[in-house]
Structure formats: C-alpha cells, structure tokens
Write an enzyme that holds these catalytic residues in place. Sequence first.
Site, PDB file in Angstrom:
ATOM      1  NE  ARG A  84      17.238  -7.914 -64.991  1.00 26.43           N
ATOM      2  CZ  ARG A  84      16.841  -7.355 -65.857  1.00 26.43           C
ATOM      3  NH1 ARG A  84      15.709  -7.688 -66.630  1.00 26.43           N
ATOM      4  NH2 ARG A  84      17.231  -6.488 -66.535  1.00 26.43           N
ATOM      5  CB  ALA A  85      12.468 -14.856 -63.454  1.00 23.70           C
ATOM      6  CB  THR A 103      12.410 -20.105 -58.496  1.00 22.38           C
ATOM      7  OG1 THR A 103      11.392 -19.427 -57.921  1.00 22.38           O
ATOM      8  CG2 THR A 103      13.818 -20.138 -57.756  1.00 22.38           C
ATOM      9  CG  ASP A 161      12.701 -17.936 -48.185  1.00 21.90           C
ATOM     10  OD1 ASP A 161      13.509 -17.242 -47.725  1.00 21.90           O
ATOM     11  OD2 ASP A 161      11.743 -17.693 -49.118  1.00 21.90           O
ATOM     12  CE  LYS A 172       8.937 -17.714 -52.883  1.00 18.63           C
ATOM     13  NZ  LYS A 172       9.513 -16.648 -52.715  1.00 18.63           N
TER      14      LYS A 172
END
Lengths: 501, 501
Positions: free
Chosen positions: A195-196, A198, A256, A286
């Site tokens: 799912r989402a 961010t 991350d 990203k």
Amino acid sequence: MLFLKAKILDIDLENIVLINYDDLKNSQYFSQDRVVIEYKNKEIIAFLYSSKDLINSGEIGLPKKIADELKVKEGDIVNVSHADKPISIQYIKKKMDGNKLKKEEIYTIIDEIVDNNLSNIEISAFITALYINGMDIEEITSMTIRMAETGEMIKWEGQVYDVHSIGGVPGNKYALITVPIIAYTGLKIPKTSSRAITSAAGTADIVEVLTRVNLKVEEIKRVVKETNGCLVWGGALELAPADDITITVERALNIDPKPLLLSSVLSKKLAMGINKLLIDIPLGAKVKNMDEASSLARNFIELGDRLNIYVDCAITYGEQPIGRAIGPALEAKEALLALEDYKKAPNSLVEKAISLSGILLEMGGIAPKGEGKDLAEDILATGKAHDKFMEIIVAQGGEEKTSDEIEVGKYYTDILSPIDGYVTKISNEKITKIAKTAGAPNDKKAGVYLNVKVGNKVEKNDVLFTIYSDSKERLEKAVKLSRLLMPVKVEGMLLKRITRF
Amino acid sequence: MLFLKAKILDIDLENIVLINYDDLKNSQYFSQDRVVIEYKNKEIIAFLYSSKDLINSGEIGLPKKIADELKVKEGDIVNVSHADKPISIQYIKKKMDGNKLKKEEIYTIIDEIVDNNLSNIEISAFITALYINGMDIEEITSMTIRMAETGEMIKWEGQVYDVHSIGGVPGNKYALITVPIIAYTGLKIPKTSSRAITSAAGTADIVEVLTRVNLKVEEIKRVVKETNGCLVWGGALELAPADDITITVERALNIDPKPLLLSSVLSKKLAMGINKLLIDIPLGAKVKNMDEASSLARNFIELGDRLNIYVDCAITYGEQPIGRAIGPALEAKEALLALEDYKKAPNSLVEKAISLSGILLEMGGIAPKGEGKDLAEDILATGKAHDKFMEIIVAQGGEEKTSDEIEVGKYYTDILSPIDGYVTKISNEKITKIAKTAGAPNDKKAGVYLNVKVGNKVEKNDVLFTIYSDSKERLEKAVKLSRLLMPVKVEGMLLKRITRF
C-alpha cells in the site's frame, strides 16, 4: 529488586509495565529499563514506564496479556529486577565501531528484531550505524536471507517472474498493464505490492478499487494456477517481518540506508519464491542521477546472484508523474483505459508498461532480444492483456468493469494556468502532497488528474490539473495547498529581461 | 486523514494514542507514526500505536491527559493526520553525514528533546551519530550551555566549589569527608550527587542513611548559608533535564559517547552555578589507561574554560573498591568512622578524601601549592571535619549519629578463602553485582564489607568479605552469586608447576 502489588490493566500495549512515578524516581530503575517480572517461577521481560495517577506507590500495572502469561491476579506480589540486555546490543555496537559483522551476528540481530526483543532505541541505533558505516555485500546477503527465513516462505513449481519499482514517482500504475501482458504469454508472475507508504497510492491501493487484494497464500496459488498472474497486497502475507519493523524506524528518521533498501526488496522476493526479477529504478525520484542509479542497479544484480535470483534493472524516466492520474480510483481508471484502448491512454504510461514487459518477455525467453517490447505492445493492442487482466480481477474476487464505470471523487476543482507559457516542471513531491491532502489513498476516489505534462504549451486559464475528493472540506484544503505549492510550473519563453539602466 | 470516535483511557502514558490494529494495517499510517489529533481547533501531537482488543474499529483511545487538553469527551469525533517531523531530524541527519552542527541546530535538538518532541528512535539516532562521528569542542560547548539553560539555573553570591567523580569504582564515599573539610575552611561547596545508576550506592543513597537529601533550591541555599556545604540529591532539582533523557538511551545502548559524557557533567555544574570544579577520574574503572584519562581530563578543562568554570582533574587509583564498605549503610558507617577517628578507617578512603580536599583547598587559595593535603589531614584529624559534617547533617534535617549507631543488614554471611595465598585482584564489577543482588541500594542495609584488599596475605578459611542483607532470600542469592563470580582472587606464590614428563 522490587516487590510490587499487581494491578491489572485492560490495555494491550505489548511489553510495557507501569510503576508509580515517585517509586521509579526513588529506585535504581529508569524509565524504559528492560526488566524481568517474576511470579511463581514464571517470568516475562518488559519495559518499565511510570505513571503518576494510575499506579499507586508499591503497585505495578500489568497489561492483561502479561498478567495472563504470568498467571498473576490482582493484588499478587511480583518481583521486578533488571533484565539482561539482548545479545544483539554488542553486535550493534560492533557495527557502530565500524566493524564487519559475522553471519551469526547478523542472524541474531534479525532474530531478536522479529521476536520483539529489541526496543526502538536499539533498532534505531542499528539503522543509524548501517546508515553511517554501511555493510558489504556479504553482510547484506546474510541479512537478506535471514529476513526472508524468519517469515513465510512460498514455493512454486517452475520459474516465477516479478517486476518491482523502488518507487518515488507518482502515478506509477504500470503493473496493472505489465502483469496481464506477462501472464498472457504463460510466464508466471505472482505480483505482490505494498500500500502507499509515502505516496498517494500504492499498487495494492489501486488494484483494490477493482478487486480484493488481501489474499492468503493458498488463494494466491489458486489465482496464479488459473491465470498465471496476480496483483495482491504483500502485507496480507507474513513475508520478511523484520523489514516491516525496520521500515517503521527508517520512516521516522527519514533515512533509507542502502543495506536495508537492498535487503528490504530482495528479502520479500526471496520469501515470495521469485526466480527472475526486473527492478524499475525511476531516475529523478528516490535516485537523483545516472551514476547513483547504475551503482544501485549493480548492487541489486550482485545481491540477486548471491540469492539465486536473476535480477535485471531498468532505469526509467521519473522526473514527473507517470501518466496523468494520481490517486487509487483515478489510477485504476487510467490503467483500465490503457488496457481497453491504449491509444487513448497517456503515452508515458503505455511506453513504460510495454518497455518493462518487453524486458520480462526477453528474460523469460518468450521474445528474442530486442523484440520484447513489440510483442508486449501487440498483446496490449489486441486486447489480450485486457482479457487476461479481467481474468485475474475475477479470480481474485472482483467483477469485470470498464474504465467508464470507475467512480472518482464527487467534488472537484480545476486549477488554471495564471499565464500563457510552457509547462517546465511538475513536482512529484508536491503533486503527491496535494493528492494526499485531498484524501488519497484512504479516500480511494481522491487524487489529482493532470491535464498537462512537461513541455505542453498552455494559455492563461487553461486547466493545469483537477483535484478530486469525496469530502468538500478536504478538497478545499487541497486547493489551498496547491495555490501555495504551485506543483505545475508554467513559464513564458522569455524567462528574464535585462535592460540597460 | 482519519475520523475516529474518542475512547478515553485511564492511563497516563504520555504522547501515545491507540487505534484498532486492523484499522491501522488498512490505513496509510504505521505504528509509531507521529500524528496530529485535532478537535475543535485544538490539536496535540502524539505517537500512534494499535490495540487488537481494547480499541474497536473506528475508535481512537486517548489517554485522559490528552483528552483533557483537547476537551474531548467519550464518543466525540476527532481528526487524525500525519504530523510534520520535528526540525531536529534534519540536524540529526547532518550529524549522521559527518558534518559539524551549528549552535542554533544544537539548540534546536536540545530544546526538542526537553520538550518531549523527539521519540526514542530519534534520540537514539542522535546518540549513535555522536558516538560514531563525535563533536568538536565548539559543538560540545553549545550543547552543554543549552542543556543547562533548559532547566533550573542556580546563582550564588561569591565563588562556589565542587568535586565530582566520573564514577565506576565501588565504595567511593570520599565526598562525605571532603565536603565538610572544605566547608570548614569557609569555602562554599554545594555538592549535588546522584543516586546509584549502575553502582550499588550513589553518594545521595549513602547520605540518605543519615539525613534528608531531596532538598529544594531554597533549602539548599539555607543549608549552604548556615554551613557552607551540603550533600544533596541532584535529582530533586530540575538541572539540565535533557541529560536525564539522553542518559536513558545511553544506558539502553551501553554506550557513553564522549560529547555526552562531558556535557552531562558540566551542564549540571553550570546549572548549579559552580565556579571551580575538581573532577575525579578513577583509573581502571570507566577509563582504562593513563592516556585515555589524560585526554579526558584535557577535554574537561578545555570545556570548563569555555563555560567559565575553572576545572582541575585528579586521576585516581580505581582498580579495586575505595575503602572496605560497599552499600549505602555500610558506606555511611565507614565514612562516619573516618570522620570520628581517621586512623581506624581504611587508608585508601582517607588518602583519597584528603588528597582531593587538598587540591580544592589549593584551588581556593586556602593552602599554598603543595600544602593542601596536610591542611586537609589536619582538619580531619582534629575532628573539625566531623563537627562540620554533623552541622550539615542536622541542617539538612537529620540527627547526629555515631558510626556505631548505623545499622547494617541483620542477615550476613562470611565468604572464606579457599586456599592460603595472596589477594591478587578484587573486581569492581563483580563486587557491585553481589552488593546489588543482596539488595543495595534500595535495601539501604545491604552490601559487601571487604576484610581484605589487594596485596593482603590470607590463610585458608580467613574471611575474604561479608555480605549483608535485610532479606534472607536475597542474601542467599548474593552468596550463591559470589561463589560463582569469585570477586576476590587469591593465588599462591606458586602460580603454575611445570614438570618433566
């Protein structure tokens, strides 16, 4: 050691016990100390917190779950003493000191994370140490394997394929087109997605507009057996649970670390039993430049080799949203439109979907090298992908629908261009923020539809984009925010005039 | 955004709200997300947790305190949305990336720690980054100043003195002798100390055997005005509260990054208004060798200079306990004995107390350089220190007592030497563990009394040490532990015999 009278609390916070605030201040214990609670030769480890009003001096508040496990009744006297620290702490410290961890040490850390033996403090220190000091490929391999092994492991007969995007670009609904193209050719593609996290819509959120996504393993196996493909929510399975825990901490810190980025993706694929994997690395999202993207791609390929997963990477354009729709229902509608009549759908979406499909078809030996994309386009153009998609949707428990039948937010506002000019930039982050403010992904019908893309010529008062929501109030907030953020930049050809003075 | 029905919880965990487990899994939120809870234009920030049983779908559990602040009643509908991340996160990341922080950035981090705006995850990342990447003296200075400024700040007329040990050595009760020696000469010495953190007895725990230690600022001022000295618990004041929060996290990780070691000590002294400070660095305890000790001493002196605190350091012998008594009552008894008749007290304790006193007397201009120790010995030998100590004890609310009157644990066991030989080592850590197992510091009468010190000759069945406790059960545990740990090592002169074979 403390001797305290049990007070049982009807609350299910795990691993927390409460003592009186003044008792704590006057003891040798500190808030959040790891303690052993002992009662008649049973013991349990928990973290100590304090309470001023709820717990009287001499009492200890035990959540029901802990009381049940210890067989403690209200008023019984329990012993509290300091617990030993988890073994991982010394290995985390070793990583802080810049040393390489042994396989067994990494296994211990992952095992203790999965067993909830590590507190946030300790997990955060581990993640920070990884961010600063990194891990070599051998360490990352051990971590990835253990992350997979500590959860559910799915096995398939024969080879299975998958495609995964590292994310960061809105509107990235290509999987709804790619999965049926691949499945049509007979290759197995059991696609799990998130799912989402961010974003305004994860693939699972989009598919959920059309059918069930929280399938259990046996259902997934049935769907793939019937159709060769699926589009399900990975969260419904227990794949690589350590990853879910570390991601929580990474999110809080807004970091991350590369070892976790790599192991997060590949541990889930390893657990899912994937043999051949295409990874989509959108450039400008990203990952900021080609060097960074290439280096990440090489890391994925090398790690894949060590895990016996054949990995190919595609570095894709990601500096503006893919297609025009952002938000679950809007994206489902757009993907369906592409399947129904791909000439009517945005080129960026179709192009991305068939390019990635082409690579997978070549990886699977369905198309000779260089011919995968054409084959994929053909499968899409002739409606075979559409039919396969409907098969999958139905097999997962949904009903056939046309793109026209998909409802989007009943309230909407057009955002107009303030000047004549050209669209020079569409900000991924800002568009996402606006779609989320409108209610996406929880309000499935909320989102943004882009009327323009970068390079388009616009006139004053042309519609730049439309915001949809099922709530008037949230729509207003999103409209306000979009006036503030200006996510679509329109500039005249004349950017600056310099005059003599 | 979520709209949820308030359920008010009678629990005072700060900053925590609970939603239903399935609601959370199906939302765009994650456990421990920082969220804004909004009700009628009031809002509060909290961390999101989930509960399977306590909270039904569609509900949110609000601790009473949060409900009161928002003026929410049971059943009211509140809004939940993602909260912005605290500003500090980017500065913490900057430190993770190895960069120097600006003064304002450090101030922001400390302010947000004190305001409880940072979670454990974020504080742990900060501390880990400090451990790995360190801070230069300018950064440490800013951190120390802000840590002091965000709590209570005490002002004095004229110069005030203090002595502080960085700890790690058991039996370190010298302050009960040094403070009255200094106070007798007219120098002001408002000594604050901590309770045991990892030890069997903090100075505050020991003094508490004789008098009150949790004095408020005005009481401390009165006591110092009347007697020139005090021996109080720093925890009763609100000095440098950020330090208490970071220490919790450091303890969990078993690390003590140098920037925090330095700022922790000096922020409290700055807040306490100390002008001249002697720091005791026991060698062989926290600090392992002379180089490390000297480097730490130079750091303390340099940081002191920048804070306008004149710092001297004494590196002291710390490879075995100071004196013979370990545990609050045993230590109080031993310190009183030294004050009553110092020839009867252990030499290591008297020597340390008068050496440190001597340095302070020289720092204060009471004795010429090189003559402080003799003056201190004289003040102790003539009973003046004893009388001053009694004055302080009485001013703090206690009564005069002799060392004979101090009660120690009613249960005790002698631990005997298994062989003839010499005492070659007494382990600080092991003696501490045994004293704590016997109940120290919470059982004030529990502890260990050493009958021997390193270098002593012993015969088989001589008493090595005695363990005291007020609980038979805990005494037995401590005795068992001491048989396992063997904290006092006795070896014959012949260590190994090698024979022809």
